[in-house]
Design an enzyme around this catalytic site. Structure first.
Site, PDB file in Angstrom:
ATOM      1  N   HIS A 150       0.838  -1.202   0.000  1.00  0.00           N
ATOM      2  CA  HIS A 150       0.000   0.000   0.000  1.00  0.00           C
ATOM      3  C   HIS A 150       0.870   1.247   0.000  1.00  0.00           C
ATOM      4  CE1 HIS A 150       0.557  -1.753   4.065  1.00  0.00           C
ATOM      5  NE2 HIS A 150       1.090  -0.575   4.309  1.00  0.00           N
ATOM      6  N   GLN A 171      -3.963   3.775   4.507  1.00  0.00           N
ATOM      7  CA  GLN A 171      -3.010   2.958   3.731  1.00  0.00           C
ATOM      8  C   GLN A 171      -3.798   2.247   2.640  1.00  0.00           C
ATOM      9  OE1 GLN A 171      -1.789   1.049   7.417  1.00  0.00           O
ATOM     10  NE2 GLN A 171       0.353   1.487   6.992  1.00  0.00           N
ATOM     11  N   HIS A 201       9.407  -4.652  16.159  1.00  0.00           N
ATOM     12  CA  HIS A 201       8.576  -3.489  16.474  1.00  0.00           C
ATOM     13  C   HIS A 201       7.089  -3.831  16.496  1.00  0.00           C
ATOM     14  CE1 HIS A 201       7.935  -3.821  12.226  1.00  0.00           C
ATOM     15  NE2 HIS A 201       6.989  -2.910  12.291  1.00  0.00           N
ATOM     16  N   GLU A 224       8.821 -10.042   4.840  1.00  0.00           N
ATOM     17  CA  GLU A 224       8.113  -9.939   6.104  1.00  0.00           C
ATOM     18  C   GLU A 224       6.770 -10.621   5.896  1.00  0.00           C
ATOM     19  OE1 GLU A 224       5.416  -7.975   9.177  1.00  0.00           O
ATOM     20  OE2 GLU A 224       5.440  -7.275   7.121  1.00  0.00           O
ATOM     21  N   ARG A 252      13.534  -4.872   3.195  1.00  0.00           N
ATOM     22  CA  ARG A 252      12.565  -5.638   3.986  1.00  0.00           C
ATOM     23  C   ARG A 252      11.219  -5.452   3.304  1.00  0.00           C
ATOM     24  NH1 ARG A 252       8.497  -4.376   7.378  1.00  0.00           N
ATOM     25  NH2 ARG A 252       8.058  -5.602   9.226  1.00  0.00           N
ATOM     26  N   ASP A 304       7.751  -5.411   2.994  1.00  0.00           N
ATOM     27  CA  ASP A 304       6.724  -5.324   4.022  1.00  0.00           C
ATOM     28  C   ASP A 304       5.407  -5.969   3.583  1.00  0.00           C
ATOM     29  OD1 ASP A 304       5.711  -4.061   6.542  1.00  0.00           O
ATOM     30  OD2 ASP A 304       4.377  -3.053   5.126  1.00  0.00           O
TER      31      ASP A 304
HETATM   32  C1  GLC Z   1       3.976  -4.733   8.527  1.00  0.00           C
HETATM   33  C2  GLC Z   1       4.655  -3.875   9.558  1.00  0.00           C
HETATM   34  C3  GLC Z   1       3.628  -3.290  10.471  1.00  0.00           C
HETATM   35  C4  GLC Z   1       2.671  -2.486   9.651  1.00  0.00           C
HETATM   36  C5  GLC Z   1       2.103  -3.303   8.488  1.00  0.00           C
HETATM   37  C6  GLC Z   1       1.435  -2.435   7.484  1.00  0.00           C
HETATM   38  O1  GLC Z   1       3.345  -5.821   9.097  1.00  0.00           O
HETATM   39  O2  GLC Z   1       5.592  -4.620  10.267  1.00  0.00           O
HETATM   40  O3  GLC Z   1       4.214  -2.513  11.469  1.00  0.00           O
HETATM   41  O4  GLC Z   1       1.615  -2.071  10.482  1.00  0.00           O
HETATM   42  O5  GLC Z   1       3.093  -3.983   7.772  1.00  0.00           O
HETATM   43  O6  GLC Z   1       2.381  -1.771   6.688  1.00  0.00           O
END
Ligand code: GLC
Ligand code: GLC
Length: 678
Positions: free
Chosen positions: A213, A285, A428, A359, A315, A317
């Site tokens: 997004h 988002q 985090h 991730e 990374r 996401d």
């Molecule tokens: C990933 C991030 C998280 C975020 C989500 C949306 O999971 O680690 O912190 O809220 O993506 O971008």
């Protein structure tokens, strides 16, 4: 000859330019790729020579030859008969980026092409921090590298730092401009300087790439809203609830408490008629629509541009969410993998030293696929978060036993030898209890009840719990929840300090080091989350900031405490103890070839359900065995299982050298030990 392999992948190490005439299985993916490439090769070769010079052009074209199927195949699968056209366009995107690639980065590329397993070496060890919380601004980072170097850090993940939207921005995961740094942190030139400073010390830079997004303020989103044809179809808006309801029926909610469902009503959408925009995460988002190849191309432009600023690791996401399909969870769809494979292959044409880290916080069978472990290997990401290991470490700590961990980790599908995990204790985000029904049942647990227990335990509700966490996104409908809290607080250190209980503090420190001892030796790049090396506790400061207050993940994102860091050399202090413990894990790890990536850990049953025991082998070294006792009491294990009938020596441990008596080895409560063949 390179590319002559019959499995349709182009991953052989032989490099012979001009293999375009190779044919694979008739009618297979290689055919389409070869056909379009032979038509294009001469022209692109001239363009490449003009842009890169003869030698670099030769290298570039060789890379294309080798990656033909990995680029054209996904395009054909995702975009059908537009593939040939798109093929020429993505190659030109890659060529333009290759031409724009700074000299120093090309040199790094060359080193990494010679040493493709560079990220699997035991010297690679990670640290994760927020720039503002670590040192304020990017230009001050170089001055803090000593702290990182002392820990042995060679891989630095800087949390989201690209320009986010104003106001709430999900910790930077709502990006308004991929080509600018958040002005509060500095400029793009500062980021390039940081990359340069890291490279000078042989450290790698990792940043987040938010691909599922953009912020609604991003120019693509604004262009789309305004009806600019260049951004047509970049996002999705439905006129009424019919389709959103149908999708929502099977999509698990990410943020049920403040952002229920996966769609948000946007009055300006659809030329002002209004529409339900796809918003998996927060309403600001907006999910990109990758069924539109223009989106894919646009994102490729951003990735390669950022790679040229000196980013070594992206990374990637929230990758499980990138492709949607009615009637499913809209996660882990096959096309989402194909898309990642495409982005990966094209990025590495331009920047062959760059690697992707997935991730994907999903169930184990889904997870391994992000590393290319499909029925048939296809290069995808080199790295992925080992969220199974993370979850099972916390589960084992709460129960004091490891049967579930042994079961779930033991049956995970092997990952391709060219990839690695990143292993971690905390990050985090919240901890989501990715424990499958089948794994729980195999050890006589009910998965739902166990997840509930873990939530109760880590939120401190469970009688006798040492943990001080908080529930995140409790879902009243499903009964699910996740957990927030810093590693130290979840390990009991906060509670012990508040009660001024020295024995409890000791146990808390042992728990923290126990978890990290597994993360540092299980296999993969260990990630140290900022502050854990000083046992930083939960921080309620976020409550004062209205843009953060509603999201308790901020409780475990404390600012770096440099006063505490100043005590890291004092053995009598909490910080000194934890810092030395973690630093030593890295130091010993670096000396153990068996801890290098590329081989699988093997879970052992050493005769105690409280002790996690695993073995690693590397073809060039002797084996390694690690043991970690999750019970607060000493536990005996079978010495021969652990020490390989005496051929191993203990190389590290929480309590000095462990003694063997009558074939039994005693592992102290919450203690660990590492053994290696000399
Ligand atoms: C990933 C991030 C998280 C975020 C989500 C949306 O999971 O680690 O912190 O809220 O993506 O971008
Ligand atoms: C929406 C989604 C897209 C999906 C399509 C049809 O447009 O954004 O990804 O393919 O719906 O299911």
């Amino acid at each position: 000859m390179a590319g002559g392999d019959t499995d349709g992948t182009a991953t052989t190490t032989g490099t012979t330019a001009g293999t375009a005439g190779d044919t694979g299985t008739a009618g297979g993916p290689r055919d389409g790729a070869t056909r379009v490439w032979s038509a294009l090769r001469r022209r692109l070769s001239d363009e490449a020579t003009a842009a890169l010079g003869e030698d670099e052009a030769d290298a570039f074209l060789t890379r294309v030859d080798l990656a033909l199927v990995d680029v054209h195949g996904p395009l054909a699968e995702l975009y059908g008969d537009r593939a040939d056209d798109l093929f020429a366009r993505v190659l030109r995107t890659a060529l333009a980026a290759a031409a724009d690639r700074p000299r120093a980065l090309r040199r790094l590329d060359r080193r990494r092409e010679l040493d493709p397993g560079w990220f699997q070496r035991t010297r690679v060890q990670g640290y994760v921090c927020y720039v503002d919380r670590f040192c304020g601004t990017l230009d001050r980072l170089a001055g803090q590298l000593d702290h990182l170097a002392e820990l042995g850090t060679t891989y630095l993940h800087l949390m989201p730092l690209l320009a986010p939207r104003e106001g709430e921005n999900d910790g930077g995961y709502a990006v308004a401009d991929y080509r600018a740094v958040d002005p509060r942190l500095g400029t793009m030139a500062d980021l390039e300087a940081v990359a340069g400073a890291l490279h000078e010390r042989d450290m790698a830079l990792c940043i987040d790439l938010v691909l599922n997004h953009t912020a609604r303020e991003h120019p693509w989103a604004q262009g789309w809203l305004a009806g600019d044809p260049a951004y047509e179809g970049f996002y999705t808006a439905f006129p009424d609830r019919t389709l959103p309801d149908a999708y929502d029926a099977t999509i698990p909610e990410v943020f049920p408490d403040r952002a229920p469902g996966s769609f948000s009503w946007v009055p300006e959408a659809r030329g002002g008629a209004g529409g339900w925009v796809w918003t998996t995460f927060w309403p600001y988002q907006w999910d990109l629509d990758y069924t539109n190849p223009e989106v894919t191309l646009a994102m490729l432009g951003e990735i390669t541009w950022l790679a040229n600023r000196g980013v070594d690791v992206f990374r990637m996401d929230a990758v499980p969410f990138m492709w949607k399909r009615m009637g499913t969870t809209c996660q882990n769809q096959p096309e989402g993998h194909t898309l990642l494979q495409l982005l990966h292959a094209v990025t590495r044409l331009a920047a062959p030293g760059v690697v992707f880290k997935a991730e994907a916080i999903v169930a184990p069978d889904d997870l391994v696929q992000y590393l290319g472990a499909h029925e048939r290997f296809r290069p995808e990401c080199e790295l992925a978060y080992h969220n199974q290991l993370m979850v099972l470490l916390w589960s084992s700590l709460a129960t004091g036993e490891v049967r579930l961990a042994r079961q779930a980790l033991g049956r995970m599908r092997a990952i391709p030898p060219s990839t690695s995990w990143v292993t971690y204790v905390r990050g985090h985000d919240d901890i989501g209890w990715a424990i499958t029904d089948a794994d729980a049942a195999a050890v006589g647990l009910d998965a739902f009840a166990h997840r509930r227990f873990l939530n109760d335990f880590y939120s401190g509700r469970f009688p006798g719990s040492f943990a001080r966490g908080a529930l995140f996104q409790e879902n009243e409908v499903t009964g699910d929840a996740r957990v927030s809290g810093s590693a130290a607080s979840l390990c009991g250190i906060e509670d012990a300090l508040e009660r001024d209980d020295a024995a409890a503090l000791e146990a808390g420190v042992r728990r923290l080091l126990l978890l990290y001892s597994v993360a540092y030796a299980f296999g993969g790049i260990p990630l140290l989350y900022m502050g854990d090396e000083l046992a930083l506790r939960n921080d309620a400061g976020y409550l004062a900031d209205p843009a953060r207050a509603p999201d308790n993940r901020w409780v475990h994102r404390p600012p770096m405490d440099w006063a505490a860091a100043a005590r890291r050399g004092e053995p009598g202090t909490l910080e000194g103890r934890v810092f030395a413990g973690i630093r030593d894990l890295g130091r010993v790890r670096r000396s153990l070839l068996a801890l290098r990536g590329g081989t699988e850990p093997e879970l052992l049953d050493a005769g105690s359900d409280a002790v996690l025991a695993w073995r690693r082998r590397h073809p060039r070294s002797g084996a390694f065995v690690g043991v970690a006792n999750f019970s607060p009491r000493p536990r005996e294990v079978d010495a021969d299982t652990v020490t390989g009938f005496g051929s191993f020596v203990q190389v590290h441990g929480s309590d000095g050298r462990l003694g063997v008596r009558s074939g039994r080895l005693t592992v102290p409560g919450l203690g660990f030990a590492w053994f290696a063949e000399p």
